[in-house]
Scaffold this motif. Structure first.
Motif, mmCIF file in Angstrom:
data_model
loop_
_atom_site.group_PDB
_atom_site.id
_atom_site.type_symbol
_atom_site.label_atom_id
_atom_site.label_comp_id
_atom_site.label_asym_id
_atom_site.label_seq_id
_atom_site.Cartn_x
_atom_site.Cartn_y
_atom_site.Cartn_z
ATOM 1 N N ILE A 258 -49.677 103.394 102.601
ATOM 2 C CA ILE A 258 -48.272 103.094 102.101
ATOM 3 C C ILE A 258 -47.301 104.130 101.674
ATOM 4 O O ILE A 258 -45.997 103.982 101.996
ATOM 5 C CB ILE A 258 -48.259 101.707 101.317
ATOM 6 N N LEU A 259 -47.915 104.856 101.112
ATOM 7 C CA LEU A 259 -46.699 106.195 100.551
ATOM 8 C C LEU A 259 -46.608 107.237 101.920
ATOM 9 O O LEU A 259 -45.851 108.137 101.509
ATOM 10 C CB LEU A 259 -47.854 107.038 99.453
ATOM 11 N N ILE A 260 -47.215 107.073 102.687
ATOM 12 C CA ILE A 260 -46.905 107.948 103.847
ATOM 13 C C ILE A 260 -45.697 108.288 104.356
ATOM 14 O O ILE A 260 -45.219 109.452 104.511
ATOM 15 C CB ILE A 260 -47.788 107.677 105.046
ATOM 16 N N PRO A 261 -44.890 107.081 104.452
ATOM 17 C CA PRO A 261 -43.549 107.432 104.714
ATOM 18 C C PRO A 261 -42.589 108.247 103.721
ATOM 19 O O PRO A 261 -41.969 109.158 103.849
ATOM 20 C CB PRO A 261 -42.802 106.146 104.705
ATOM 21 N N LEU A 262 -42.794 108.066 102.352
ATOM 22 C CA LEU A 262 -42.404 108.750 101.237
ATOM 23 C C LEU A 262 -42.875 110.414 101.271
ATOM 24 O O LEU A 262 -42.046 111.151 101.387
ATOM 25 C CB LEU A 262 -42.652 107.916 99.972
ATOM 26 N N THR A 263 -43.924 110.454 101.562
ATOM 27 C CA THR A 263 -44.579 111.737 101.983
ATOM 28 C C THR A 263 -43.912 112.415 102.955
ATOM 29 O O THR A 263 -43.439 113.905 102.979
ATOM 30 C CB THR A 263 -45.854 111.821 101.906
ATOM 31 N N MET A 264 -43.840 111.819 103.951
ATOM 32 C CA MET A 264 -43.352 112.476 105.173
ATOM 33 C C MET A 264 -41.579 112.758 104.905
ATOM 34 O O MET A 264 -41.041 114.019 105.511
ATOM 35 C CB MET A 264 -43.459 111.673 106.347
ATOM 36 N N TYR A 265 -41.053 111.927 104.357
ATOM 37 C CA TYR A 265 -39.767 112.096 103.952
ATOM 38 C C TYR A 265 -39.308 113.479 103.245
ATOM 39 O O TYR A 265 -38.301 114.207 103.565
ATOM 40 C CB TYR A 265 -39.161 110.913 103.174
ATOM 41 N N SER A 266 -40.348 113.952 102.282
ATOM 42 C CA SER A 266 -40.153 115.037 101.610
ATOM 43 C C SER A 266 -40.206 116.125 102.624
ATOM 44 O O SER A 266 -39.270 117.129 102.564
ATOM 45 C CB SER A 266 -41.396 115.213 100.746
ATOM 46 N N GLY A 267 -41.001 116.054 103.733
ATOM 47 C CA GLY A 267 -40.908 117.174 104.841
ATOM 48 C C GLY A 267 -39.513 117.034 105.608
ATOM 49 O O GLY A 267 -38.973 118.172 105.926
ATOM 50 N N PHE A 268 -39.160 115.835 105.950
ATOM 51 C CA PHE A 268 -37.813 115.559 106.816
ATOM 52 C C PHE A 268 -36.581 116.429 105.978
ATOM 53 O O PHE A 268 -35.797 116.817 106.358
ATOM 54 C CB PHE A 268 -37.701 114.236 106.968
ATOM 55 N N GLU A 269 -36.506 115.918 104.576
ATOM 56 C CA GLU A 269 -35.203 116.370 103.758
ATOM 57 C C GLU A 269 -35.199 117.793 103.557
ATOM 58 O O GLU A 269 -34.317 118.578 103.602
ATOM 59 C CB GLU A 269 -35.052 115.680 102.433
ATOM 60 N N GLN A 270 -36.508 118.479 103.209
ATOM 61 C CA GLN A 270 -36.648 119.917 103.047
ATOM 62 C C GLN A 270 -36.190 120.661 104.403
ATOM 63 O O GLN A 270 -35.473 121.698 104.346
ATOM 64 C CB GLN A 270 -37.816 120.415 102.733
#
Length: 450
Positions: A258-270
């Motif tokens: 369930i934390l995968i979207p949050l973790t992926m967002y870190s890559g998207f925003e950077q």
């Protein structure tokens, strides 16, 4: 007097500061410096695709066999090769060195996170504090020092490229193609002009030097705190496949999935800031020599806020900080959708990176800390998962960078942000209901060998 655990936190932080002074500066420049056929962005995509591959199996194997210290040193060496590849950038130099960097990237970051978590669990009983609070503090200190690398790396690039006597002036016609909303030619950027080759060599040479310095600092001064556990692991001859599959085995835990979207967002925003904002706003409207100054604002805000949030989380908890970051990014994304960059609005170019740095300070410190708190007995596999899913965010963002319009990218970023917060708040709610118990100091070490 500084205790042993704090000393190790400071040493690894300074080592990462030196290493990412080089890599961070190069990453910010790739979309502008090596813009031909999207070569720079493609190399970044290859880096994070390789990190995904290495996250699948390398971190548990290397950390348990070499220990955190020597895994970090080896990973740093992989990063230095990418700087060397940028001396003569081309498909045959950037892509192989991107692969090498990616293979070392996940073990490097997983070993760093494991070391900070072990140090925090060891120090907590001595200070009579919760392990989560000490881990939060250590991650805050790390990111305070580490994120300042954006200041020094980008300052070097701006000072060196600013000395170029052949800087292109941006015309009103060129400005029509800057920012979101205009998508006549996704690959066109008429204002991007590569600096003199001599200046590029000077900059990359400096980056190679500070990268090698990082390896020396860690190799000489960092304690090998899990040396005995690594030696015991090698002696136990644990079946290869159990270690190889440790990263995937942890995916049985619903919280991690369930934390995968949050973790992926870190890559998207950077990736958006370093790949899209620098090219389509700063370079397009001001010129490449301003990229460094804009990213300095990001690094300075990120560094200071990382330290502040690492301390503040002890009193506010994680959730209010995550909400602050989400609101900040949400507001910036909406503003970037409607803003038309112009040189007359010079201060605005630096406001956005500063606000982005504030939000990224939360994503980095609190998400890393959250993984350490939720999975204290599977640290290596947990942080390998973190790096793998964050890198997938980078790969997707860099992969579609040359194919879709900027406003669509902003809408994607907005959608992932909203999904991330919904899933994060669910995990936080479950953790409040059933808190994860931290391991004892002995339990923490034994988890390295079992």
């Amino acid at each position: 007097m500084i205790d042993r655990n704090m000393k190790n936190v400071l040493i690894v932080s300074i080592g990462f500061l030196s290493l990412f002074t080089a890599y961070g500066g190069l990453q910010s420049l790739q979309s502008s410096l090596n813009a031909e056929d999207g070569m720079g962005v493609t190399s970044l995509s290859v880096i994070y695709a390789s990190i995904i591959l290495s996250s699948m199996f390398l971190p548990p194997i290397l950390i348990k066999n070499l220990g955190c210290k020597w895994t970090i040193v080896a990973g740093m060496g992989c990063y230095v090769t990418y700087s060397i590849g940028n001396l003569y950038p081309g498909w045959y130099t950037l892509i192989p060195t991107s692969v090498i960097l990616g293979m070392g990237g996940s073990p490097l970051w997983s070993a760093k996170c494991t070391l900070l978590t072990i140090s925090g669990n060891l120090q907590a009983p001595r200070e009579n504090k919760k392990a989560a609070d000490v881990i939060n503090k250590y991650f805050g200190i790390f990111f305070l020092i580490f994120q300042s690398s954006a200041v020094w790396g980008n300052l070097m690039s701006s000072l060196i490229f600013g000395s170029d006597t052949n800087i292109t002036n941006v015309t009103e016609e060129d400005l029509q193609f800057c920012g979101a909303g205009v998508c006549a030619d996704i690959n066109s950027n008429t204002t991007t002009k590569k600096p003199a080759q001599q200046l590029v060599w000077t900059l990359v040479g400096c980056y190679i030097g500070v990268g090698v310095l990082a390896m020396i600092i860690v190799a000489v001064f960092l304690d090998n705190i899990d040396r005995d556990q690594a030696r015991e692991f090698r002696g136990n001859r644990e079946p290869f496949w159990s270690t190889f599959l440790a990263t995937f085995t942890l995916l049985k835990d619903k919280r991690l999935v369930i934390l995968i979207p949050l973790t992926m967002y870190s890559g998207f925003e950077q990736s958006f800031l370093s790949g899209e904002y620098t090219k389509n706003y700063v370079t397009c409207a001001l010129g490449i020599h301003y990229v460094g100054y804009a990213m300095i604002c990001f690094g300075a805000a990120n560094s200071l806020c990382s330290f502040m949030f690492g301390r503040l989380a002890e009193y506010t908890g994680r959730a209010p900080l995550f909400c602050l970051a989400a609101v900040t990014n949400f507001s910036c994304i909406l503003a970037l959708l409607f803003w038309r960059p112009h040189p007359d609005q010079l201060p605005v170019f630096f406001v956005f990176p500063a606000l982005w740095g504030l939000a990224d300070a939360v994503w980095q410190t609190q998400t890393n800390s959250l993984y350490g708190v939720l999975f204290p007995r599977q640290k290596e596999a947990a942080f390998a998962n973190y790096r793998m899913w964050e890198s997938l965010g980078f790969v997707i963002a860099f992969a579609y960078s040359t194919f879709i319009c900027l406003d669509i990218k902003l809408y994607i970023l907005l959608g992932v942000l909203i999904l991330s917060m919904v899933t994060y708040l669910w995990v936080e709610y479950q953790e409040r209901k059933n808190p994860t118990l931290p391991p004892t100091p002995m339990g923490d070490f034994s988890s390295v060998t079992k």
